[in-house]
Design a protein around this motif. Structure first.
Motif, PDB file in Angstrom:
ATOM      1  N   LEU A 204       1.160  -1.448  -0.184  1.00  0.00           N
ATOM      2  CA  LEU A 204       0.033   0.057   0.111  1.00  0.00           C
ATOM      3  C   LEU A 204       0.385   0.752   0.174  1.00  0.00           C
ATOM      4  N   ILE A 205       1.799   0.888   0.613  1.00  0.00           N
ATOM      5  CA  ILE A 205       2.982   2.330   0.562  1.00  0.00           C
ATOM      6  C   ILE A 205       3.379   2.721  -0.555  1.00  0.00           C
ATOM      7  N   GLU A 206       3.997   1.097  -1.131  1.00  0.00           N
ATOM      8  CA  GLU A 206       4.294   1.471  -2.389  1.00  0.00           C
ATOM      9  C   GLU A 206       3.270   2.598  -3.757  1.00  0.00           C
ATOM     10  N   VAL A 207       1.924   1.376  -3.815  1.00  0.00           N
ATOM     11  CA  VAL A 207       1.067   2.817  -4.165  1.00  0.00           C
ATOM     12  C   VAL A 207       0.974   3.501  -4.325  1.00  0.00           C
ATOM     13  N   GLY A 208       0.742   4.751  -2.306  1.00  0.00           N
ATOM     14  CA  GLY A 208       1.192   5.579  -1.607  1.00  0.00           C
ATOM     15  C   GLY A 208       1.650   6.922  -2.498  1.00  0.00           C
ATOM     16  N   HIS A 209       3.090   5.525  -2.842  1.00  0.00           N
ATOM     17  CA  HIS A 209       4.309   6.640  -3.722  1.00  0.00           C
ATOM     18  C   HIS A 209       4.290   6.923  -4.989  1.00  0.00           C
ATOM     19  N   LYS A 210       3.268   6.372  -5.197  1.00  0.00           N
ATOM     20  CA  LYS A 210       2.813   5.655  -7.091  1.00  0.00           C
ATOM     21  C   LYS A 210       3.683   4.694  -7.773  1.00  0.00           C
ATOM     22  N   LYS A 211       4.530   3.947  -7.551  1.00  0.00           N
ATOM     23  CA  LYS A 211       5.714   3.503  -7.647  1.00  0.00           C
ATOM     24  C   LYS A 211       4.842   2.016  -7.338  1.00  0.00           C
ATOM     25  N   LYS A 212       3.054   1.665  -7.536  1.00  0.00           N
ATOM     26  CA  LYS A 212       2.463   1.273  -7.657  1.00  0.00           C
ATOM     27  C   LYS A 212       1.423   1.305  -8.626  1.00  0.00           C
ATOM     28  N   THR A 213       0.354   0.581  -9.113  1.00  0.00           N
ATOM     29  CA  THR A 213      -0.721   1.560  -9.231  1.00  0.00           C
ATOM     30  C   THR A 213      -1.564   0.468  -8.437  1.00  0.00           C
ATOM     31  N   PRO A 214      -3.136   0.957  -8.235  1.00  0.00           N
ATOM     32  CA  PRO A 214      -3.747   0.064  -7.537  1.00  0.00           C
ATOM     33  C   PRO A 214      -3.982  -0.757  -7.733  1.00  0.00           C
ATOM     34  N   GLN A 215      -4.082  -1.445  -9.652  1.00  0.00           N
ATOM     35  CA  GLN A 215      -4.293  -2.094 -10.517  1.00  0.00           C
ATOM     36  C   GLN A 215      -2.701  -3.728 -10.669  1.00  0.00           C
ATOM     37  N   ASP A 216      -2.266  -2.115  -9.782  1.00  0.00           N
ATOM     38  CA  ASP A 216      -0.569  -3.961  -9.653  1.00  0.00           C
ATOM     39  C   ASP A 216      -1.629  -5.371  -8.394  1.00  0.00           C
ATOM     40  N   ILE A 217      -1.718  -4.269  -7.753  1.00  0.00           N
ATOM     41  CA  ILE A 217      -2.106  -5.049  -6.235  1.00  0.00           C
ATOM     42  C   ILE A 217      -3.260  -5.698  -7.007  1.00  0.00           C
ATOM     43  N   LYS A 218      -3.773  -6.294  -7.522  1.00  0.00           N
ATOM     44  CA  LYS A 218      -4.712  -6.897  -8.586  1.00  0.00           C
ATOM     45  C   LYS A 218      -3.796  -7.945  -8.833  1.00  0.00           C
ATOM     46  N   THR A 219      -3.178  -7.740  -9.633  1.00  0.00           N
ATOM     47  CA  THR A 219      -2.162  -8.586 -10.331  1.00  0.00           C
ATOM     48  C   THR A 219      -1.378  -9.051  -9.463  1.00  0.00           C
ATOM     49  N   MET A 220      -0.353  -8.604  -7.978  1.00  0.00           N
ATOM     50  CA  MET A 220      -0.214  -9.372  -7.502  1.00  0.00           C
ATOM     51  C   MET A 220      -1.100 -10.497  -6.445  1.00  0.00           C
TER      52      MET A 220
END
Lengths: 245, 245
Positions: A204-220
Motif C-alpha cells: 500500500l505504501i508503494e501505491v501511495g508513492h505511485k511506484k505501483k498502481t492500485p491495479q498492480d495489487i490485483k495483478t500481484m
C-alpha cells in the motif's frame, strides 16, 4: 483445572517477539509465564491467539492458560500487574469454559498499522508509528486496498518463510484514515500468513508513492508469486489491535 | 547577526530538564546548543521561553538564537533533525526580527497535564501521563479550577524554591476534559511560578479525590501560604504545550 482468558496490552519495543525462546531471552510469553508460574509455584504455559514478531506491539493480544490456583481472577490480575514490567499490562481477565482455546477459537483478528507521514517524525509516537517522509496518496491506497478485501490466495503477500499448506485467507475489511496527524490502517481478517500484514502495508505504501498502481495489487494477488512481494513494513508501526471470538 | 526562532518538541524522560548544566549532563538546551555549535563552528547559545524541569516534556517549546550562519532555515532544520537524538525534534523554524526574545516576549503559555485514571495504567502513554488508580471526580475538579482562573497571588501554589519578587500571576483558562481514555488538563497563563502547574494539578487531584473541597482551593489562594501547597504532581504527566507571542 481452571481455564483463564486474559487480554494483554504490550509495548513490543524491548522484546524479541511474543513467542517464548530460550531462558532469559526477552519475550512477552516468557515474561508472563514466569510471573504466573511464581504465583502458585506451578508450571504455567500460556497460549496466545498467535505470535507477534520482534518489535510488534499489542493493544489486545488474547491468551489463555490452565491453572490449579484458587486465586480469584481479580487477585491474579493484581499479581500480574505488580510483577510484570510496566510495558506489559493485563487489561482484562475472566474464567472461561474449559474448551476455550485462544488460538483455535479465533474468528478474526484486527491489526492496526500506524504511519507518521510528516516531514519530521513526531516525538511522542516515534516508537509506535513508522515514519515515512514522502507524502502518501491515501485515495490511491484506499482504492488498492479494495482489491485485497475478500477471500484470496495471499501467496504474493506472505514471507517466503511462511510454511502454511494453504495461502488462502479472507480479509474482512481494510480501513485507512487519518487520526491525530497519523495515518491509521486497520486490517481485519480470519487469519494471516507470516508477515502478511506488514507486506500488505508495504504494498500500500508503494501505491501511495505511485511506484505501483492500485491495479498492480490485483495483478500481484493473481500472480501468487512470493518473489513479487513488496518490502515488509517496519515492525514498530504494527499493533495487534483486537482478537474476536 | 541573524535571529532564528524555533519550535521544539521533546520527550523529557531521559533529560535533566531544559536548562544547560555542566558539560555532558543530559539537558535539552545542552543537546541543541551542541548540535548548532557544530553546524558552523560558532558558539551558539539558545534562549528558551522558560525552563522545563527534569522529566517534563514539550510539544511546543520555543527558543531563539543569534547566528552568523548563512544557511537557509530549512537547511538548519534538516541539520538539526539529522544530528539531534530522536527524542528532540525541531517542528518549525523561521528567521525573525532582531528584537524577538523567546522569554521576554511571551504573552502566555499553555501547559497540558495528562492523567491516566484507569485501574491499570495504559502501556502506550505510560511515559506521558501520570497514573492515578483511584477515580477522580472531574466535576469537582472543574468547579475548583474556576477559583484559580484570573489574577491571583499564587504563593500557596508555588514551590518554596521559587524566588520571584511577586507571586501574582494571571491564569487565563483551565480546561479539564477526557480524551482517548486520558484526563487532559490545559492551563493557560501569562506566567508561572516554580512548580506552579504541578502544584495546581496536585491540588485538583486532592479535590477530585474529595480530600479537599473546591472551596478549599479558594481558601488556599487567600492564605498565601507556601506550607499549604498541595503535593507536586509527577513530572512525566506535564508537557509545555504552546507558547504564545
Amino acid at each position: 483445572m481452571r481455564n483463564i482468558k486474559m487480554t494483554v496490552e504490550y509495548d513490543g519495543s524491548r522484546y524479541k517477539g511474543f513467542q517464548r525462546l530460550k531462558d532469559n531471552e526477552m519475550t512477552i510469553q516468557g515474561k508472563i509465564e514466569s510471573v504466573l508460574s511464581k504465583m502458585e509455584e506451578e508450571d504455567i504455559e500460556i497460549i496466545g491467539s498467535g505470535r507477534t514478531d520482534m518489535g510488534v506491539h499489542a493493544c489486545g493480544q488474547v491468551v489463555n492458560f490452565k491453572t490449579n490456583s484458587q486465586y480469584s481472577v481479580e487477585k491474579m490480575q493484581k499479581y500480574l500487574y505488580e510483577y510484570l514490567p510496566e510495558d506489559i499490562v493485563v487489561k482484562s481477565i475472566e474464567e472461561v469454559d474449559d474448551r476455550f482455546h485462544s488460538r483455535y477459537n479465533v474468528k478474526s483478528k484486527v491489526y492496526l498499522y500506524k504511519i507518521d507521514n510528516n516531514k519530521f517524525h513526531k516525538v511522542f509516537s516515534r516508537k509506535y508509528a513508522t515514519h515515512i517522509e514522502k507524502k502518501l496518496d491515501l485515495n490511491l491506497m484506499k482504492e488498492a486496498s479494495e482489491y485485497l478485501v475478500g477471500e484470496h490466495d495471499f501467496t504474493s503477500f506472505a514471507s517466503s518463510k511462511s510454511k502454511k499448506k494453504s495461502n488462502v485467507r479472507e480479509i474482512n475489511s481494510i480501513s485507512i484514515q487519518e487520526n491525530n496527524d497519523l495515518i491509521e490502517i486497520y486490517i481485519e481478517g480470519n487469519g494471516f500468513l507470516y508477515n502478511m500484514v506488514r507486506i500488505i502495508v508495504g504494498a500500500l505504501i508503494e501505491v501511495g508513492h505511485k511506484k505501483k498502481t492500485p491495479q498492480d495489487i490485483k495483478t500481484m494477488l493473481e500472480d501468487k508469486d512470493r518473489s513479487k512481494a513488496s518490502d515488509t513494513a517496519q515492525a514498530k508501526g504494527l499493533c495487534l489491535y483486537k482478537v474476536k471470538y
